[in-house]
Design an enzyme around this catalytic site. Structure first.
Site, PDB file in Angstrom:
ATOM      1  NE  ARG A  78      22.553 -40.350 -52.951  1.00 17.33           N
ATOM      2  CZ  ARG A  78      21.785 -39.385 -53.447  1.00 17.33           C
ATOM      3  NH1 ARG A  78      21.089 -39.609 -54.544  1.00 17.33           N
ATOM      4  NH2 ARG A  78      21.711 -38.204 -52.854  1.00 17.33           N
ATOM      5  NE  ARG A 106      20.452 -44.629 -62.085  1.00 18.04           N
ATOM      6  CZ  ARG A 106      19.472 -43.839 -61.650  1.00 18.04           C
ATOM      7  NH1 ARG A 106      19.303 -43.661 -60.360  1.00 18.04           N
ATOM      8  NH2 ARG A 106      18.672 -43.226 -62.501  1.00 18.04           N
ATOM      9  CD  GLU A 137      17.707 -35.487 -59.606  1.00 18.67           C
ATOM     10  OE1 GLU A 137      18.322 -34.718 -58.854  1.00 18.67           O
ATOM     11  OE2 GLU A 137      17.798 -36.719 -59.550  1.00 18.67           O
ATOM     12  NE  ARG A 186      22.617 -38.011 -62.189  1.00 20.23           N
ATOM     13  CZ  ARG A 186      21.450 -38.620 -62.237  1.00 20.23           C
ATOM     14  NH1 ARG A 186      20.348 -37.919 -62.502  1.00 20.23           N
ATOM     15  NH2 ARG A 186      21.339 -39.925 -62.018  1.00 20.23           N
TER      16      ARG A 186
END
Length: 427
Positions: A262, A277, A349, A391
């Site tokens: 991403r 991230r 999340e 994560r």
């Protein structure tokens, strides 16, 4: 993609649904585009029909030796043939204009989705487990990993730039163990079929799951026009694109452990430290292809499968029902799993499980047919993270941190760690 016939019949419902998502009304524009398209299509069909009829009439006129009529008909056919390319182009342009507008519309939320503008309006559905009870100071994962000597951001930046991480030794093994544990759980106990699929896909695949055309900037593209997958949802869902499935064989449940890529185009300045991230990360993806009647129950089932990963790791988390303003483009309803990170003193999340209705099925032209029924219906699709491996690694590091800076390996991961029970500082 939404059904234009449904929009024509329910314009107020469409605009009300879009308003819940914070979007402008679109029904009037879409109906106008559709009316233009239908008018052009009707004219084109009349021209084609008249051309075909006139061609037959020429033969009949010549059979009756009525050459004057035959010549008149030939002139008419010639004129129609000359006009058809322009009419066909008008039909192409009108259809493309409608399709482009439809492709940019988000899915319609289910009635029980809470209304809201952003993540602050999400609702806690349930909370699972307990926060760690130790008394020593909490640390963030990058502090832990760098102190242990197994997490290197400087060398990652040297290789690839920002938002990449190099893991070495037992920390690299712990990441691999997490992914292996997840895929084993979902295939061995949850009934998912493991899939090894491409990491690069064509435009049609990314369009099918809804990332194109609206979110192109969030993706990476190769020089030959392929896209690096942002999640294995793209490949797993598109396995059935263009197909007609038998209803009795549904649901199909697929899982894959893959890297995801991403651009993080909209996250400038957010989570710049550590590996929360990243441009590249591992994820265990879950996808279900089902019928309309089973989709809601399948959503609850999929979410429970993702929750089971965190339960077995002994992590504290909460399950959130996302509000209308925070849901993804293709979703009708989404549960997010947010794991507790002691180092940040907050929830983050770690999994998102969505039911998409027939939104992706229509974009992919994927259908199913009931037994003894000639009619077909678009499939309903679901996707979820089971879970994001990086994560999850962060959560394990921060929740299993010992006072001396070492990390205790969760019991469920011990079979994958080659006898290692604790990750200690490198010599």
């Amino acid at each position: 993609m939404l059904d234009i016939k449904w929009i024509r019949d329910n314009p107020e419902a469409l605009d009300a649904a879009l308003a819940k998502r914070g979007a402008e009304p679109q029904a009037a524009t879409l109906i106008a585009l559709d009316e233009t398209r239908r008018s052009v299509v009707h004219s084109l069909q009349e021209m084609q029909s008249r051309r075909n009829a006139a061609s037959k009439e020429i033969g009949a006129a010549m059979g009756q030796k009525n050459m004057e009529l035959a010549d008149t008909l030939k002139a008419e056919v010639a004129k129609l043939k000359e006009s058809l390319p322009q009419a066909e182009e008008e039909e192409r342009v009108a259809s493309a204009a409608l399709a482009d507008r439809l492709s940019s519309l988000p899915n319609i939320p289910l009635d029980d989705v809470p209304e809201g503008a952003d993540e602050h309006d999400n609702v806690v559905a349930r909370t699972t487990g307990q926060k760690p009870g130790w008394n020593h100071p909490a640390k963030e994962h990058f502090e832990i990993g760098e102190a242990l000597g197994y997490m290197d951001f400087e060398r990652a930046a040297k290789l690839s730039g920002s938002r990449f991480t190099v893991l070495t030794g037992p920390l690299a093994r712990l990441e691999r163990a997490l992914g292996q544990f997840m895929i084993d759980l979902h295939t061995g106990e949850h009934g998912y079929t493991e899939v090894s699929s491409p990491l690069m896909v064509r435009d049609e695949a990314v369009f099918g799951t809804g990332q194109l055309p609206k979110f192109a900037e969030d993706l990476f593209r190769t020089t030959d026009g392929r896209w690096l997958i942002p999640t294995a949802e793209v490949t797993l869902t598109n396995l059935v694109s263009g197909e007609i499935l038998e209803q009795e064989k549904l649901p199909l449940r697929f899982t894959a452990l893959t890297p995801s890529f991403r651009s993080e185009a909209g996250s400038a300045g957010r989570d710049t430290r550590g590996m929360l991230r990243q441009h590249q990360f591992w994820k265990c993806e879950l996808v279900s292809i089902t019928d309309a009647e089973s989709a809601i129950a399948e959503h609850e089932r999929m979410t429970a499968c993702a929750e089971e990963v965190l339960k077995r790791l002994g992590l504290h988390f909460r399950t959130m029902t996302l509000c209308t303003g925070d849901m993804g483009f293709s979703a009708r309803k989404t549960y997010d799993l947010e794991v507790w990170l002691p180092g940040q003193n907050t929830y983050r999340e770690i999994s998102s499980c969505s039911v998409c209705g027939d939104f992706q099925g229509r974009r992919m032209n994927a259908r199913y047919r009931a037994k003894d029924d000639k009619a077909t219906t678009f499939v309903h699709t679901l996707n979820g993270s089971g879970t994001a491996v990086g994560r999850c690694l962060i959560a394990v590091m921060e929740n299993y941190l010992n006072e001396d800076g070492s990390i205790t390996v969760p019991d469920v991961l011990l079979p994958y760690m080659g006898g290692l029970t604790r990750i200690e500082k490198a010599d």
